[in-house]
Structures are given as structure tokens and as C-alpha cells.
Design a protein around this motif. Structure first.
Motif, PDB file in Angstrom:
ATOM      1  N   GLY A   6     -24.200  32.153   2.364  1.00  0.00           N
ATOM      2  CA  GLY A   6     -23.746  30.836   2.782  1.00  0.00           C
ATOM      3  C   GLY A   6     -24.343  30.436   4.113  1.00  0.00           C
ATOM      4  O   GLY A   6     -24.452  31.256   5.031  1.00  0.00           O
ATOM      5  N   VAL A   7     -24.746  29.169   4.237  1.00  0.00           N
ATOM      6  CA  VAL A   7     -25.296  28.660   5.499  1.00  0.00           C
ATOM      7  C   VAL A   7     -24.623  27.328   5.826  1.00  0.00           C
ATOM      8  O   VAL A   7     -24.421  26.501   4.949  1.00  0.00           O
ATOM      9  N   LYS A   8     -24.271  27.133   7.080  1.00  0.00           N
ATOM     10  CA  LYS A   8     -23.573  25.918   7.499  1.00  0.00           C
ATOM     11  C   LYS A   8     -24.360  25.188   8.573  1.00  0.00           C
ATOM     12  O   LYS A   8     -24.925  25.805   9.474  1.00  0.00           O
ATOM     13  N   ARG A   9     -24.365  23.877   8.475  1.00  0.00           N
ATOM     14  CA  ARG A   9     -25.013  23.006   9.457  1.00  0.00           C
ATOM     15  C   ARG A   9     -23.998  22.661  10.545  1.00  0.00           C
ATOM     16  O   ARG A   9     -22.943  22.099  10.265  1.00  0.00           O
ATOM     17  N   VAL A  10     -24.326  23.027  11.782  1.00  0.00           N
ATOM     18  CA  VAL A  10     -23.413  22.799  12.908  1.00  0.00           C
ATOM     19  C   VAL A  10     -24.204  22.224  14.086  1.00  0.00           C
ATOM     20  O   VAL A  10     -25.434  22.195  14.072  1.00  0.00           O
ATOM     21  N   ILE A  11     -23.495  21.776  15.112  1.00  0.00           N
ATOM     22  CA  ILE A  11     -24.162  21.378  16.348  1.00  0.00           C
ATOM     23  C   ILE A  11     -24.872  22.595  16.935  1.00  0.00           C
ATOM     24  O   ILE A  11     -24.319  23.689  16.973  1.00  0.00           O
ATOM     25  N   ASP A  12     -26.110  22.401  17.362  1.00  0.00           N
ATOM     26  CA  ASP A  12     -26.888  23.508  17.912  1.00  0.00           C
ATOM     27  C   ASP A  12     -26.130  24.179  19.055  1.00  0.00           C
ATOM     28  O   ASP A  12     -25.513  23.504  19.892  1.00  0.00           O
ATOM     29  N   TYR A  13     -26.200  25.517  19.077  1.00  0.00           N
ATOM     30  CA  TYR A  13     -25.413  26.275  20.061  1.00  0.00           C
ATOM     31  C   TYR A  13     -25.791  25.961  21.503  1.00  0.00           C
ATOM     32  O   TYR A  13     -24.989  26.166  22.421  1.00  0.00           O
ATOM     33  N   ALA A  14     -27.006  25.462  21.726  1.00  0.00           N
ATOM     34  CA  ALA A  14     -27.457  25.186  23.089  1.00  0.00           C
ATOM     35  C   ALA A  14     -27.098  23.777  23.561  1.00  0.00           C
ATOM     36  O   ALA A  14     -27.324  23.436  24.721  1.00  0.00           O
ATOM     37  N   VAL A  15     -26.531  22.967  22.673  1.00  0.00           N
ATOM     38  CA  VAL A  15     -26.197  21.583  23.020  1.00  0.00           C
ATOM     39  C   VAL A  15     -24.834  21.522  23.704  1.00  0.00           C
ATOM     40  O   VAL A  15     -23.888  22.196  23.284  1.00  0.00           O
TER      41      VAL A  15
END
Length: 253
Positions: A6-15
Motif C-alpha cells: 500500500g502507498v499513500k499520497r501525503v504532504i511532503d515530509y519537508a513541507v
């Protein structure tokens, strides 16, 4: 052996995350999005199992808006063989909750008949840490959460996981569900040739509404606020003053 990851689209961790003006959630417009870091670890482990000859096919699955196909393409560039996109316009950080995702993944597992499902232990947007456990419960499969090492021989699975007292090793038979912890591996960067190859790999799209699954959220986010601003530190003249402030102002002594 077939593996579903499973892969999820999230806000980039560096943002730097910004709270929306209406305080009902965080701002998602014009924000860089990427694959959830724990999902990257799950994909990397799946690819390593394939490189060892344990796994023959890796199917990357993502639930989310049309743009979630970009996340699947990243998994394909890392080494997954094909993708499945379950499309929905529900907010994946609030409205599409772990129980709903688990039900969708259960449907995918029933269609694909994998021997192993690997997920990230949690997503960095909701930090729920529930999907893998719920999926295992719905499938009635054994589960190994917070995996820091995975070994498979024949139909036997051994997983090491970090606990408060040290390392715990679990043994179980396949099929099973694994959730990946931070120390399981270090994900690779997709090379340009593999990124180009990923564009030709197949992604099947399914409408979440067509599955006949109850996706209604069980929880409601009432309010989201920024954390309080930390006050500036002060300089003290001597140790006695420091001890006095720690005792009488900070109340930590």
C-alpha cells in the motif's frame, strides 16, 4: 509469490504544514505532495524480497484522488510491477479513515490473492497507525506490526520488531500482513531509466463508489489549530537564579 504493497499520497515530509483559514484542517492546495515515508519503506522491502527471489510480483495499491497515480508511479519506478488506483475525491487525511481504507484493501486482496501484504506502519498526515491491524482483522490473517526485519522461508515468515524491552521476533505462516517501521530499511532513489520504464507499466483504476463499501467516516475533525508559539529563552546570571526559575517559574524541580 504475489505481494501487495500500500502507498499513500501525503504532504511532503519537508513541507511546513499550514492550517486552513477555516481551521477545519490543513491546507492542501498548492502544496507539494509525495509518498508517505513509511510507505516508501514498505515498497523498498517488497522490492528487496523480489530481488531475493522470494516474491515474483509486486502490486502497488493507492486510494485517493486522480493525483494518487503519481504516487503509484513512484512505487513502480522503485520496482513494483503494476499498480491499482482506487479513485475517490474524499480527503485522505480526514474523511477517508483507516477502517474505510482497510475495507478497500480487503477487496483488493480478495481479487489479487497475494501471499503477503506490506503497509507502512502509519501515515504522517493522520498518524492513525490502524490500517494494517484492521486489514489483518478483516482478513483474519496473522499480522506483524512495526517490523524492523523480515525473513521468509517457504511459507514461513519471521519478523523482528522493536518493543520497549528490546527486540521481539514473531513467527507465522503466510498469508500475512506486515507494517513497516522506520528501521526496516532505507528506501532507494528511483533512477531515471526506471522512472521512464514506470510510465509504461500498467495501472488499473477502480472507482471507490463502485465497490459497494461503506466509506463513511466514523470520526469528525472538529477543529485544527497551530501549536502555541514558543516564548523566547532568557539568559540568567548565575546557577542560583537558574535553579530558582526552574523551581518557582517552570515548576520542574
Amino acid at each position: 509469490m504475489r505481494l501487495v504493497v500500500g502507498v499513500k499520497r501525503v504532504i511532503d515530509y519537508a513541507v511546513k504544514v499550514r492550517v486552513a483559514a477555516d481551521k477545519t484542517g490543513v491546507e492542501l492546495k498548492n502544496v507539494k505532495m509525495s509518498m508517505n515515508p513509511f510507505c516508501e519503506i514498505a515498497v523498498e522491502e517488497a522490492v528487496r524480497l523480489k530481488e531475493k527471489g522470494v516474491v515474483s510480483e509486486i502490486v502497488a495499491v493507492s486510494v485517493g484522488p486522480k493525483q494518487a497515480q503519481e504516487t503509484i508511479r513512484t512505487a513502480l519506478a522503485m520496482g513494483a510491477d503494476r499498480g491499482i488506483h482506487v479513485q475517490t475525491d474524499m480527503r485522505t487525511d480526514q474523511d477517508l479513515q483507516p477502517l474505510a481504507v482497510s475495507k478497500i484493501l480487503k477487496h483488493v486482496v480478495e481479487q489479487e490473492s497475494p501471499d503477503l501484504v506490506v503497509l507502512g506502519k502509519q501515515a504522517i498526515d493522520d498518524d492513525a497507525n490502524q490500517t494494517g491491524q484492521m486489514l489483518a482483522g478483516l482478513l483474519d490473517w496473522p499480522q506483524a506490526t512495526f517490523a524492523s526485519e523480515v525473513n521468509i522461508e517457504d511459507k514461513s515468515l519471521k519478523v523482528s520488531r522493536e518493543i520497549d524491552g528490546g527486540l521481539q521476533t514473531l513467527a507465522m505462516t503466510l498469508p500475512a500482513v506486515i507494517t513497516a517501521d522506520l528501521r526496516l530499511n532505507e528506501p532507494r532513489y528511483a533512477t531515471l531509466p526506471n522512472i521512464m520504464k514506470a510510465k509504461k507499466k500498467k495501472i488499473d483504476t477502480i472507482k471507490a463508489d463502485d465497490l459497494g463499501i461503506d466509506l463513511a467516516p466514523r470520526l469528525k475533525v472538529v477543529k485544527v489549530e497551530d501549536p502555541p508559539v514558543r516564548s523566547a529563552g532568557i539568559m540568567v546570571d548565575d546557577v542560583d537564579t537558574l535553579v530558582d526559575k526552574l523551581k518557582n517559574e517552570a515548576s520542574v524541580l
